[in-house]
Write a protein that holds these residues in place. Structure first.
Motif, PDB file in Angstrom:
ATOM      1  N   LYS A  11       0.984  -1.249  -0.189  1.00 12.29           N
ATOM      2  CA  LYS A  11      -0.195  -0.749   0.160  1.00 12.29           C
ATOM      3  C   LYS A  11       1.261   1.569  -0.243  1.00 12.29           C
ATOM      4  O   LYS A  11       0.354   2.085  -0.152  1.00 12.29           O
ATOM      5  N   LEU A  12       1.918   1.655   0.376  1.00 13.58           N
ATOM      6  CA  LEU A  12       3.132   2.352   0.155  1.00 13.58           C
ATOM      7  C   LEU A  12       3.563   2.539  -1.019  1.00 13.58           C
ATOM      8  O   LEU A  12       3.672   1.460  -2.034  1.00 13.58           O
ATOM      9  N   SER A  13       3.694   4.286  -1.404  1.00 14.37           N
ATOM     10  CA  SER A  13       4.772   4.877  -2.387  1.00 14.37           C
ATOM     11  C   SER A  13       5.425   3.619  -2.905  1.00 14.37           C
ATOM     12  O   SER A  13       6.343   3.523  -2.307  1.00 14.37           O
ATOM     13  N   PRO A  14       6.722   4.066  -4.085  1.00 15.18           N
ATOM     14  CA  PRO A  14       7.433   3.434  -4.139  1.00 15.18           C
ATOM     15  C   PRO A  14       8.799   4.077  -3.557  1.00 15.18           C
ATOM     16  O   PRO A  14       9.353   3.327  -2.914  1.00 15.18           O
ATOM     17  N   ALA A  15       8.683   4.904  -2.950  1.00 18.73           N
ATOM     18  CA  ALA A  15       9.900   5.952  -1.785  1.00 18.73           C
ATOM     19  C   ALA A  15       9.775   5.359  -1.130  1.00 18.73           C
ATOM     20  O   ALA A  15      10.402   4.883  -0.460  1.00 18.73           O
ATOM     21  N   GLU A  16       8.581   5.318  -0.177  1.00 20.68           N
ATOM     22  CA  GLU A  16       8.050   4.441   0.652  1.00 20.68           C
ATOM     23  C   GLU A  16       8.604   3.136   1.234  1.00 20.68           C
ATOM     24  O   GLU A  16       9.089   3.155   2.245  1.00 20.68           O
ATOM     25  N   GLN A  17       8.152   2.341  -0.230  1.00 17.48           N
ATOM     26  CA  GLN A  17       8.486   0.815   0.281  1.00 17.48           C
ATOM     27  C   GLN A  17       9.976   1.156   0.403  1.00 17.48           C
ATOM     28  O   GLN A  17      10.361  -0.463   0.276  1.00 17.48           O
ATOM     29  N   SER A  48      10.877  10.999   2.996  1.00 21.01           N
ATOM     30  CA  SER A  48      10.136   9.895   2.576  1.00 21.01           C
ATOM     31  C   SER A  48      10.156   9.445   3.791  1.00 21.01           C
ATOM     32  O   SER A  48       9.277   8.377   4.017  1.00 21.01           O
ATOM     33  N   ARG A  51       7.092  10.692   5.944  1.00 23.24           N
ATOM     34  CA  ARG A  51       6.153   9.935   5.280  1.00 23.24           C
ATOM     35  C   ARG A  51       5.773   8.523   5.651  1.00 23.24           C
ATOM     36  O   ARG A  51       4.687   8.289   6.115  1.00 23.24           O
ATOM     37  N   ARG A  55       2.790   6.738   7.384  1.00 21.21           N
ATOM     38  CA  ARG A  55       1.912   5.836   7.291  1.00 21.21           C
ATOM     39  C   ARG A  55       1.529   4.868   7.461  1.00 21.21           C
ATOM     40  O   ARG A  55       0.818   3.806   7.066  1.00 21.21           O
TER      41      ARG A  55
END
Length: 284
Positions: A11-17, A48, A51, A55
């Motif tokens: 569910k995370l954005s690419p940067a958060e992943q 990031s 965030r 998240r």
């Protein structure tokens, strides 16, 4: 904490992943690292990383290091193990019990992120408490209603979509609607929460903090134990929800003081007197 990060990864954005994968691969380093170090090692920016922390339900980077330290200090015997079709009966039973223990340990680690005082204050000021759940969560809602009404606050439990929709449509300020949902994905529940919120009711959600239901709530109690996908009904989340509601019940009783004590005593005496009447009639 690590189970939660792994579960939320898609569910995370690419940067958060990128941050999540580095933390999962290097939990001990992450627990003692600085914000700049995590950003550099994961190939993400410092914003990031912040965030990412929010998240996954944390207040900030400092919260992440604390939760990782707690996770790494837990007994190894509590490590999650799903039941396998080839397990012997004693092994399967042990895994279920271990998973139940783990669910409660994980829930305890999330308590610092839960707005418990705000929740208790809303409940204490409530005109009525309405506990809402569909499917297996409906049993949790019914259990909560059975316990909370003894404090002297009008309570009800709604476990069907039409009833939930109608309650949301007539909700008023000082009504408190408590939604219980493992993943918060039921569209009807989320829509009802949105309607009730717009009408001024306080909407409390025990659910996935990243769900539509959570977005519609006034107060979110983040609760998302990792379920074994090999079973067809929620098990660990049910235990977590029951434990949180029990904790809220005790906290609310303490906050209400003598009023709660008097109501609890009166409800117990009422049952005792009925039992005494039945016993006396049965005697020859």
């Amino acid at each position: 904490m690590l189970n939660r990060i792994d579960h939320l990864l898609p569910k995370l954005s690419p940067a958060e992943q990128r941050v999540a994968r580095w933390v999962l691969a290097h939990p001990r380093q992450a627990a003692g690292a600085t914000l700049a170090k995590v950003a550099e090692a994961s190939g993400a920016s410092e914003p990031s990383v912040i965030r990412f922390c929010r998240r996954v339900g944390l207040r900030g980077f400092r919260d992440l290091t604390l939760r990782l330290t707690e996770a790494l200090s837990r007994p190894a015997s509590y490590i999650h193990r799903d039941v396998d079709a080839n397990d012997a009966l004693p092994d399967a039973v042990s895994k279920v019990i271990d998973a139940s223990i783990q669910a409660l340990v994980d829930t305890r680690a999330l308590l610092a992120m839960m707005p418990l005082e705000q929740t208790v204050a809303a409940m204490q000021a409530a005109r009525q408490l309405v506990f809402i759940g569909l499917g297996a969560s409906g049993h949790v809602a019914g259990d909560a209603c059975h316990k909370f009404f003894r404090l002297g606050i009008p309570c009800s439990a709604l476990i069907d979509s039409p009833g939930i929709a109608q309650m949301a449509a007539i909700a008023r300020p000082h009504d408190v609607l408590v939604f219980v949902s493992t993943n918060g994905a039921w569209a009807n529940s989320a829509r009802a929460a949105e309607i009730a919120n717009k009408r001024g009711a306080t909407v409390i959600a025990l659910t996935d903090p990243m769900s539509r239901l959570a977005n519609a709530a006034s107060i979110v109690l983040p609760c998302e134990p990792v379920e074994d996908t090999g079973v067809y009904t929620p098990m660990r989340s049910r235990l977590a929800h029951l434990a949180i509601l029990d904790a809220l019940l005790v906290s609310l009783a303490l906050s209400m003081g003598d009023e709660a004590s008097a109501n609890l005593r009166a409800s117990k005496d009422a049952i005792s007197s009925q039992y005494s009447d039945v016993t006396s009639r049965q005697q020859p």
